[in-house]
Every structure is written in C-alpha cells, then in structure tokens.
Design a protein around this motif. Structure first.
Motif, PDB file in Angstrom:
ATOM      1  N   LYS A 164       0.810  -1.225   0.000  1.00 42.16           N
ATOM      2  CA  LYS A 164       0.000   0.000   0.000  1.00 42.16           C
ATOM      3  C   LYS A 164       0.841   1.271   0.000  1.00 42.16           C
ATOM      4  N   ARG A 165       1.943   1.259   0.738  1.00 38.68           N
ATOM      5  CA  ARG A 165       2.789   2.453   0.798  1.00 38.68           C
ATOM      6  C   ARG A 165       3.333   2.793  -0.587  1.00 38.68           C
ATOM      7  N   ARG A 166       3.819   1.805  -1.298  1.00 32.91           N
ATOM      8  CA  ARG A 166       4.344   2.037  -2.650  1.00 32.91           C
ATOM      9  C   ARG A 166       3.232   2.489  -3.586  1.00 32.91           C
ATOM     10  N   TRP A 167       2.029   1.927  -3.427  1.00 39.46           N
ATOM     11  CA  TRP A 167       0.887   2.314  -4.258  1.00 39.46           C
ATOM     12  C   TRP A 167       0.548   3.788  -4.025  1.00 39.46           C
ATOM     13  N   ARG A 168       0.513   4.200  -2.750  1.00 43.13           N
ATOM     14  CA  ARG A 168       0.191   5.601  -2.443  1.00 43.13           C
ATOM     15  C   ARG A 168       1.255   6.539  -3.020  1.00 43.13           C
ATOM     16  N   GLN A 169       2.518   6.137  -2.935  1.00 48.23           N
ATOM     17  CA  GLN A 169       3.590   6.958  -3.502  1.00 48.23           C
ATOM     18  C   GLN A 169       3.436   7.081  -5.014  1.00 48.23           C
ATOM     19  N   TYR A 170       3.130   5.962  -5.660  1.00 48.52           N
ATOM     20  CA  TYR A 170       2.899   5.973  -7.110  1.00 48.52           C
ATOM     21  C   TYR A 170       1.752   6.921  -7.455  1.00 48.52           C
ATOM     22  N   LYS A 171       0.609   6.810  -6.747  1.00 48.63           N
ATOM     23  CA  LYS A 171      -0.564   7.648  -7.011  1.00 48.63           C
ATOM     24  C   LYS A 171      -0.232   9.126  -6.808  1.00 48.63           C
ATOM     25  N   GLY A 179       3.254  -8.941  -5.786  1.00 43.14           N
ATOM     26  CA  GLY A 179       3.065  -7.532  -5.464  1.00 43.14           C
ATOM     27  C   GLY A 179       4.264  -6.677  -5.789  1.00 43.14           C
ATOM     28  N   ASP A 180       5.476  -7.203  -5.574  1.00 42.31           N
ATOM     29  CA  ASP A 180       6.673  -6.427  -5.873  1.00 42.31           C
ATOM     30  C   ASP A 180       6.811  -6.162  -7.371  1.00 42.31           C
ATOM     31  N   SER A 181       6.520  -7.179  -8.187  1.00 51.34           N
ATOM     32  CA  SER A 181       6.569  -6.980  -9.642  1.00 51.34           C
ATOM     33  C   SER A 181       5.540  -5.950 -10.070  1.00 51.34           C
ATOM     34  N   SER A 182       4.363  -6.055  -9.502  1.00 53.58           N
ATOM     35  CA  SER A 182       3.298  -5.118  -9.834  1.00 53.58           C
ATOM     36  C   SER A 182       3.675  -3.698  -9.417  1.00 53.58           C
ATOM     37  N   ALA A 183       4.173  -3.543  -8.200  1.00 53.87           N
ATOM     38  CA  ALA A 183       4.565  -2.220  -7.724  1.00 53.87           C
ATOM     39  C   ALA A 183       5.673  -1.647  -8.603  1.00 53.87           C
ATOM     40  N   SER A 184       6.638  -2.461  -8.966  1.00 58.10           N
ATOM     41  CA  SER A 184       7.721  -2.002  -9.847  1.00 58.10           C
ATOM     42  C   SER A 184       7.184  -1.570 -11.197  1.00 58.10           C
ATOM     43  N   MET A 185       6.223  -2.324 -11.708  1.00 54.36           N
ATOM     44  CA  MET A 185       5.628  -2.003 -13.002  1.00 54.36           C
ATOM     45  C   MET A 185       4.980  -0.613 -12.958  1.00 54.36           C
ATOM     46  N   PHE A 186       4.181  -0.337 -11.922  1.00 51.76           N
ATOM     47  CA  PHE A 186       3.519   0.962 -11.820  1.00 51.76           C
ATOM     48  C   PHE A 186       4.533   2.082 -11.580  1.00 51.76           C
TER      49      PHE A 186
END
Length: 129
Positions: free
Chosen positions: A17-24, A53-60
C-alpha cells in the motif's frame, strides 16, 4: 471472497500500500493529459495478473518514471505509446509478468482514453468523442 482474500488480491494487483500511495501521488503531479494517459494505462494494467506484489509495484513505478520523464522532455503522448496503446501496454507488461486475458472492451477504453489524452478528436457515428 473474504476480507483477507480481498486484501491479498489487492496486494497482488497493486503491491504494498505504501508504494501504491507513492505511485498515485507521483501520477497526481503529472500534467493533466499525461495523468489521464497514465490512469487509462493503469486501468488496462489491472486486467493483467502480475506474478507478485513487488513486480506489480515495480511495473507501476516504472510507468510513472516513464511519463514523468516524457513530461519533463515534452514528449507527446503518442511519442510514448505510439498508435496502438494496447500493443504498447502489452509489450510493457511482458517485462513484469506473463500477463492475462484482456477483453476487447478494455482495449477500446484504453485506446479512446489515450486518443483523448493526446488531444485527438475521434468521430464516431457523426458524434465527436
């Protein structure tokens, strides 16, 4: 699907979630047309099942990097995604997972959103879209 299963599914789709929020937050800082394009690509990417999840976060995060650099360089959206945005995204996602089935409707939504973000009008049955 239980709440625990939903949480696991969301983590698999978007990463921690933290990486997702940073991406957003990064996407929110993009100029409007670049943000519109990234959000359309993001919706399309949700049709793929990332390996973890790590691959997905890296992708975004890489997607945000790409559009931040393009915005800084003044690269037009079509200069990034080309004429077939679905082909661009499918090639992009192959670097992160095996991908999944993408419905025709999702391809059309992506193409239409990129056309709008690129500032191109499309005419459909006598209507400007």
């Amino acid at each position: 699907m239980s709440d625990a299963e939903k949480g696991g599914f969301l983590t698999k789709m978007i990463g921690p979630k933290r990486r997702w929020r940073q991406y957003k937050a990064r996407v929110k800082q993009l100029p409007e047309n670049y943000r519109t394009a990234v959000e359309a690509i993001q919706r399309y990417l949700m049709h793929f099942a990332p390996t973890d999840g790590d691959s997905s976060a890296s992708m975004f995060e890489d997607l945000a990097d790409l559009f931040e650099q393009a915005a800084a360089d003044g690269t037009p959206i079509r200069g990034i995604v080309g004429e077939d945005p679905a082909e661009f995204v499918e090639a992009f996602v192959r670097n992160y997972s095996e991908g999944g089935y993408v419905p025709t409707r999702a391809r059309k939504q992506l193409t239409d959103a990129i056309t709008r973000a690129a500032g191109e009008d499309t005419v459909e049955e006598g209507k400007t879209v």
